[in-house]
Design an enzyme around this catalytic site. Structure first.
Site, PDB file in Angstrom:
ATOM      1  N   ASP A 108       0.749  -1.389  -0.067  1.00 36.64           N
ATOM      2  CA  ASP A 108       0.062  -0.140   0.023  1.00 36.64           C
ATOM      3  C   ASP A 108       0.862   1.252  -0.048  1.00 36.64           C
ATOM      4  O   ASP A 108       1.628   1.467   0.609  1.00 36.64           O
ATOM      5  CB  ASP A 108      -0.861   0.188   1.371  1.00 36.64           C
ATOM      6  CG  ASP A 108      -2.226   0.029   1.069  1.00 36.64           C
ATOM      7  OD1 ASP A 108      -2.831   0.369  -0.184  1.00 36.64           O
ATOM      8  OD2 ASP A 108      -3.067  -0.200   1.903  1.00 36.64           O
ATOM      9  N   GLU A 206     -14.386  -1.080  -1.811  1.00 34.92           N
ATOM     10  CA  GLU A 206     -14.615  -1.185  -0.334  1.00 34.92           C
ATOM     11  C   GLU A 206     -15.998  -0.368   0.031  1.00 34.92           C
ATOM     12  O   GLU A 206     -16.223   0.644  -0.348  1.00 34.92           O
ATOM     13  CB  GLU A 206     -13.555  -0.371   0.642  1.00 34.92           C
ATOM     14  CG  GLU A 206     -13.766  -0.420   1.976  1.00 34.92           C
ATOM     15  CD  GLU A 206     -12.397  -0.539   2.818  1.00 34.92           C
ATOM     16  OE1 GLU A 206     -11.166  -0.302   2.278  1.00 34.92           O
ATOM     17  OE2 GLU A 206     -12.461  -0.359   3.962  1.00 34.92           O
TER      18      GLU A 206
END
Ligand code: KIV
Length: 290
Positions: A108, A206
């Protein structure tokens, strides 16, 4: 009969090297997407859990900046630095190498490491790739599209992330469902296509309505969607490891299942997650209010 030894990673040949397994690659993930085989992903932040996840059959390991919350005790992911992400990525990759693991590792890009310019994003992505990641992930649509293109053109595989983007939790007003309503849904559709056109090979969705996530998944021919709180219609699923092991310091989001229940080891819990994603019994869309 050849001798075996029991290790945390399962029963392995005693004195001989492990039989070679093929590393997970982008073409293999794309081929799974085309065949409709669900892609499985969990977060991991250290060598041991990465090795156990690999042994449990996970195709992908995300060294997520969620480590800020589950490892560092921060209130959000905003405080996570690139140095920390590189440290944990190196640890995960070392763990996988120790067991000849095959998982695809995604690192990430943390908040503040790619927003300034495409050149800053390239420097940060290079640091994560040199730490051992196979792919980097960044959050957001719209302005990120050109950054994605810039990285992909320079040989860096990119996973995009839309819907609830935790790095912008303060701008979003909390950890809440995204993509509700016509305008928001249209924006998500548009941004997903633009990210695919820019070369993103994966897209985390998400906390978006399941019907919208399914529609976006079907509209993308070259980009594998990975859902978290987005229903079962995506090409794959991801969960934060601590959540699915039931060792979260906060209340679990309601789309999470505690896979430790009924299992006697972390590896068995992870294998149960892999099996449930593959056979479509996780996620359970009836648990979503969105
Ligand atoms: O940081 C993370 O763990 C993530 C997942 C929640 C997708 O971005």
């Amino acid at each position: 009969m050849s001798e075996t030894t029991n290790t945390p990673y399962g029963t392995l040949p005693a004195a001989s090297p492990l039989p070679p397994r093929k590393p997970v690659s982008l073409p293999r993930l794309q081929e799974m997407r085309e065949r409709g085989e669900k892609i499985t992903m969990l977060t991991a932040y250290d060598a041991t859990f990465a090795a156990v996840a690999d042994a449990a059959g996970l195709e992908c390991i995300l060294v997520g900046d969620s480590l800020g919350m589950v490892c560092q005790g921060l209130a959000s992911t905003v405080g996570v630095t690139l140095e920390t992400m590189c440290y944990h990525t190196e640890s995960v990759v070392r763990g996988l190498r120790r067991v000849q693991g095959t998982a695809w590792v995604i690192g990430d890009l943390p908040f503040g490491s790619y927003q300034e310019s495409r050149e800053q994003a390239l420097r940060s992505a290079t640091a994560l790739m040199q730490a051992g990641a196979h792919m980097v992930k960044l959050e957001g649509g719209g302005w990120t599209t050109e950054t994605v293109r810039f990285l992909v053109e320079r040989g860096i595989p990119v996973c995009a992330h839309l819907g609830l983007t935790p790095q912008t939790v303060h701008a979003l007003g909390g950890y809440r469902v995204q993509g509700r309503g016509d305008l928001a849904a249209e924006q998500l559709r548009r941004e997903s296509l633009a990210l695919q056109d820019a070369g993103a090979a994966m897209l985390v969705l998400e906390m978006v309505p399941a019907a919208l996530a399914t529609e976006v998944t079907q509209s993308l021919a070259r980009c594998a969607t990975i859902g978290i709180g987005a229903g079962k219609g995506t090409a794959g699923q991801v969960l934060v490891m601590h959540d699915m092991l039931g060792i979260n310091l906060r209340k679990n989001p309601k789309f999470v299942r505690n896979f430790m229940q009924g299992q006697d080891s972390v590896r068995a819990a992870m294998a149960a997650y892999v099996a449930a994603v593959k056979d479509g019994s996780f996620p359970d869309d009836s648990l979503h209010a969105w």
